[in-house]
Design a protein around this motif. Structure first.
Motif, PDB file in Angstrom:
ATOM      1  N   THR A   1      97.405 -38.222 110.028  1.00 51.33           N
ATOM      2  CA  THR A   1      96.942 -37.648 111.302  1.00 51.33           C
ATOM      3  C   THR A   1      97.376 -38.476 112.512  1.00 51.33           C
ATOM      4  N   GLU A   2      98.104 -39.581 112.276  1.00 55.73           N
ATOM      5  CA  GLU A   2      98.523 -40.481 113.357  1.00 55.73           C
ATOM      6  C   GLU A   2      99.892 -40.058 113.896  1.00 55.73           C
ATOM      7  N   SER A   3      99.948 -39.733 115.196  1.00 56.86           N
ATOM      8  CA  SER A   3     101.187 -39.240 115.803  1.00 56.86           C
ATOM      9  C   SER A   3     102.053 -40.372 116.371  1.00 56.86           C
ATOM     10  N   GLN A   4     101.449 -41.560 116.614  1.00 58.52           N
ATOM     11  CA  GLN A   4     102.178 -42.669 117.226  1.00 58.52           C
ATOM     12  C   GLN A   4     102.759 -43.646 116.208  1.00 58.52           C
ATOM     13  N   GLY A   5     102.488 -43.422 114.909  1.00 64.41           N
ATOM     14  CA  GLY A   5     103.029 -44.309 113.870  1.00 64.41           C
ATOM     15  C   GLY A   5     102.326 -45.643 113.762  1.00 64.41           C
ATOM     16  N   ARG A   6     101.097 -45.723 114.263  1.00 67.41           N
ATOM     17  CA  ARG A   6     100.356 -46.984 114.199  1.00 67.41           C
ATOM     18  C   ARG A   6      99.617 -47.123 112.875  1.00 67.41           C
ATOM     19  N   VAL A   7      99.541 -48.356 112.406  1.00 69.78           N
ATOM     20  CA  VAL A   7      98.816 -48.649 111.161  1.00 69.78           C
ATOM     21  C   VAL A   7      97.316 -48.679 111.452  1.00 69.78           C
ATOM     22  N   HIS A   8      96.555 -47.968 110.652  1.00 69.24           N
ATOM     23  CA  HIS A   8      95.101 -47.951 110.777  1.00 69.24           C
ATOM     24  C   HIS A   8      94.471 -48.641 109.570  1.00 69.24           C
ATOM     25  N   THR A   9      93.305 -49.190 109.768  1.00 61.69           N
ATOM     26  CA  THR A   9      92.520 -49.761 108.671  1.00 61.69           C
ATOM     27  C   THR A   9      91.292 -48.891 108.446  1.00 61.69           C
ATOM     28  N   SER A  10      91.146 -48.405 107.243  1.00 65.31           N
ATOM     29  CA  SER A  10      90.016 -47.544 106.887  1.00 65.31           C
ATOM     30  C   SER A  10      89.392 -48.052 105.602  1.00 65.31           C
ATOM     31  N   THR A  11      88.174 -47.596 105.342  1.00 65.57           N
ATOM     32  CA  THR A  11      87.478 -48.050 104.141  1.00 65.57           C
ATOM     33  C   THR A  11      86.807 -46.886 103.418  1.00 65.57           C
ATOM     34  N   ALA A  12      86.539 -47.108 102.154  1.00 66.16           N
ATOM     35  CA  ALA A  12      85.729 -46.187 101.351  1.00 66.16           C
ATOM     36  C   ALA A  12      84.886 -47.044 100.422  1.00 66.16           C
ATOM     37  N   THR A  13      83.667 -46.607 100.178  1.00 66.80           N
ATOM     38  CA  THR A  13      82.739 -47.355  99.342  1.00 66.80           C
ATOM     39  C   THR A  13      82.581 -46.665  97.995  1.00 66.80           C
ATOM     40  N   VAL A  14      82.695 -47.451  96.917  1.00 66.25           N
ATOM     41  CA  VAL A  14      82.520 -46.935  95.563  1.00 66.25           C
ATOM     42  C   VAL A  14      81.242 -47.515  94.967  1.00 66.25           C
ATOM     43  N   ALA A  15      80.387 -46.645  94.481  1.00 65.29           N
ATOM     44  CA  ALA A  15      79.165 -47.071  93.786  1.00 65.29           C
ATOM     45  C   ALA A  15      79.255 -46.606  92.337  1.00 65.29           C
ATOM     46  N   ILE A  16      78.975 -47.520  91.408  1.00 72.38           N
ATOM     47  CA  ILE A  16      78.982 -47.211  89.979  1.00 72.38           C
ATOM     48  C   ILE A  16      77.556 -47.385  89.470  1.00 72.38           C
ATOM     49  N   MET A  17      76.924 -46.268  89.128  1.00 66.43           N
ATOM     50  CA  MET A  17      75.518 -46.305  88.718  1.00 66.43           C
ATOM     51  C   MET A  17      75.379 -45.950  87.247  1.00 66.43           C
ATOM     52  N   PRO A  18      74.815 -46.852  86.433  1.00 75.04           N
ATOM     53  CA  PRO A  18      74.632 -46.528  85.016  1.00 75.04           C
ATOM     54  C   PRO A  18      73.634 -45.386  84.853  1.00 75.04           C
ATOM     55  N   GLU A  19      73.955 -44.454  83.980  1.00 76.97           N
ATOM     56  CA  GLU A  19      73.075 -43.321  83.738  1.00 76.97           C
ATOM     57  C   GLU A  19      71.817 -43.803  83.019  1.00 76.97           C
ATOM     58  N   CYS A  20      70.702 -43.210  83.327  1.00 78.86           N
ATOM     59  CA  CYS A  20      69.451 -43.629  82.704  1.00 78.86           C
ATOM     60  C   CYS A  20      68.567 -42.411  82.478  1.00 78.86           C
ATOM     61  N   ASP A  21      67.363 -42.644  81.937  1.00 83.44           N
ATOM     62  CA  ASP A  21      66.426 -41.545  81.701  1.00 83.44           C
ATOM     63  C   ASP A  21      65.025 -41.983  82.101  1.00 83.44           C
ATOM     64  N   GLU A  22      64.027 -41.168  81.740  1.00 84.98           N
ATOM     65  CA  GLU A  22      62.650 -41.429  82.150  1.00 84.98           C
ATOM     66  C   GLU A  22      62.124 -42.745  81.591  1.00 84.98           C
ATOM     67  N   VAL A  23      62.691 -43.187  80.459  1.00 84.74           N
ATOM     68  CA  VAL A  23      62.234 -44.435  79.864  1.00 84.74           C
ATOM     69  C   VAL A  23      62.612 -45.623  80.744  1.00 84.74           C
ATOM     70  N   ASP A  24      63.768 -45.544  81.411  1.00 85.92           N
ATOM     71  CA  ASP A  24      64.251 -46.638  82.258  1.00 85.92           C
ATOM     72  C   ASP A  24      63.625 -46.616  83.655  1.00 85.92           C
ATOM     73  N   VAL A  25      63.380 -45.417  84.175  1.00 88.23           N
ATOM     74  CA  VAL A  25      62.855 -45.279  85.540  1.00 88.23           C
ATOM     75  C   VAL A  25      61.659 -44.334  85.527  1.00 88.23           C
ATOM     76  N   ASN A  26      60.566 -44.805  86.085  1.00 92.62           N
ATOM     77  CA  ASN A  26      59.361 -43.985  86.179  1.00 92.62           C
ATOM     78  C   ASN A  26      59.227 -43.453  87.607  1.00 92.62           C
ATOM     79  N   ILE A  27      59.369 -42.144  87.764  1.00 91.40           N
ATOM     80  CA  ILE A  27      59.294 -41.528  89.088  1.00 91.40           C
ATOM     81  C   ILE A  27      58.019 -40.693  89.192  1.00 91.40           C
ATOM     82  N   ASP A  28      57.256 -40.986  90.219  1.00 88.82           N
ATOM     83  CA  ASP A  28      56.045 -40.199  90.490  1.00 88.82           C
ATOM     84  C   ASP A  28      56.470 -38.932  91.246  1.00 88.82           C
ATOM     85  N   MET A  29      56.214 -37.770  90.662  1.00 88.93           N
ATOM     86  CA  MET A  29      56.639 -36.523  91.285  1.00 88.93           C
ATOM     87  C   MET A  29      55.978 -36.293  92.638  1.00 88.93           C
TER      88      MET A  29
END
Length: 425
Positions: free
Chosen positions: A254-282
């Motif tokens: 999308t850069e028309s002037q040919g300038r170098v841009h610095t951008s970032t993206a964040t990656v989160a890796i979450m282990p899958e779990c179930d009710e035994v691992d996490v207790n959620i009050d509805m």
């Protein structure tokens, strides 16, 4: 007699003593000490990762450690015998449990058996050397055999040491992978899409299954955010090293002037779990429904199948539109919420542990900058390793060697921590 010098630094002996102490705390199972290597099949990164400095960190196994390994082997043999028990065969759940317990110590036992075999061969060669008397040819043959066996024993000792390191309890779990565009506007969204493409190809090469659960498209392509569920063999053990901030330096489309841009993206890796691992009050859950819209037929456009879920104590909000039924979207949303809460708790615990130990390995936190991708120099820099890789390697989804390098670094760091703790006791 020209024998290989098998002396070890005090550091190695201390690390061994620490491993013995850890093993002694759990004599009934090898699970806590079994390092699960990533499956070698369908992988672009080569074979099972092994530390290039394993010989430098190698240490001879003393009688106490061999006694512990003998105990692990006996437990493995007992589990093997149970597989033929009619009562175990008749109970599918019990059979799966026995097979799982046996698999956890299988690699340790096989490696130790190989070690014991070579140790017997070395003893035989030494005996032959002593009995050779004045027979020069016989002595030379025995000496050559010893020279051939000793390096192999060193390698196996190093491998056993790695296999007995404490294992991350989440390594066998499936994951929720979340990629979010960071700073950089539309270019950040495009880069998030690039990361998704790389990971998808890598997952395919590993034989894992990946499916998009939720996504928000970027204005000029890519994604503002995307969440995938990834299932397979020990997914978390490898993908956890991708968590953090990824930075890209390039000229955006999308850069028309040919300038170098610095951008970032964040990656989160979450282990899958179930009710035994996490207790959620509805009572802490606030949920609303809406029409999904988009592809999927009249059902998603006319029926409120989409789910918007809010966890009030943490402020986590999850919108799920992937499935065509409200029930399935609700189940997916709850699954994502449990994974996020479990990940938050894990990250908090890991940070406390790393602060206590002063670990130099990357934290895996979402705020940690882990890599920079420089298009101009065709370079991918991993800041945790202090190492550069060809950018083409990453774009071709050949990230196996990068992950292997992180696994090796983590193993070496754990060994140093064990030795330091043992010395301080």
């Amino acid at each position: 007699m020209a024998m290989t010098d098998r002396r070890r630094p005090t550091f190695r002996a201390a690390a061994l003593a620490a491993l013995v102490a850890l093993a002694a705390s759990n004599p009934t199972t090898a699970d806590a000490f079994a390092f699960r290597s990533a499956p070698p099949a369908r992988r672009s990164g080569g074979g099972v990762p092994s530390s290039s400095s394993s010989s430098a960190l190698s240490m001879a196994l003393d009688e106490q450690m061999e006694a512990r390994l003998d105990g692990i082997r006996r437990s493995y043999q007992a589990l093997t015998e149970r597989l033929a028990d009619p009562d175990v065969i008749a109970d599918s759940n019990l059979l799966r449990q026995v097979m799982s317990d046996r698999a956890k110590s299988e690699e340790v036992v096989e490696t130790y058996n190989e070690y014991c075999g070579l140790k017997e061969e070395l003893a035989g060669a030494k005996e032959l050397f002593q009995d050779a008397g004045d027979d020069v040819d016989m002595k030379e043959m025995a000496r050559e055999e010893m020279k051939e066996i000793e390096p192999k024993l060193d390698d196996l000792e190093g491998r056993i040491k790695i296999l007995l390191l404490p294992k991350d309890p989440n390594d066998d779990r499936n994951i929720m992978l979340e990629i979010r565009a960071g700073t950089g506007g539309s270019e950040a969204s495009i880069f998030a899409g690039d990361l998704l493409d790389v990971y998808r190809k890598y997952m395919t090469s590993m034989g894992w299954r990946a499916s998009v659960i939720d996504s928000s498209a970027g204005d000029d392509g890519g994604y503002k955010s995307v969440v995938m569920e990834v299932t397979g063999d020990s997914v978390y053990s490898r993908m956890k090293w991708e968590a953090g901030v990824h930075r890209v330096q390039r000229v955006p489309a999308t850069e028309s002037q040919g300038r170098v841009h610095t951008s970032t993206a964040t990656v989160a890796i979450m282990p899958e779990c179930d009710e035994v691992d996490v207790n959620i009050d509805m009572k802490d859950i606030e949920m609303s429904t809406m029409r999904s819209g988009g592809a999927g037929g009249q059902n998603v456009n006319k029926v409120e199948t989409a789910v918007d879920l809010l966890h009030k104590p943490t402020g986590i909000r999850i919108k799920c539109t992937q499935e065509r039924s409200q029930l399935k979207n609700k189940e997916l949303a709850m699954k994502m919420l449990m994974s996020k809460l479990y990940d938050m708790e894990n990250e908090k615990r890991d940070m406390e542990e790393r602060e206590r130990r002063g670990s130099q390995v990357g934290t895996g936190g979402r705020s940690e900058k882990i890599r920079t991708y420089n298009w101009k120099d065709s370079r991918c820099s991993d800041h945790r390793l202090g190492q550069n890789f060809p950018l083409s390697q990453f774009l071709n989804s050949d990230i196996g060697p990068m992950i292997d390098a992180m696994i090796i670094k983590d193993q070496e760091e754990k060994l140093r921590q064990l030795s330091e703790e043992s010395v301080s006791v």
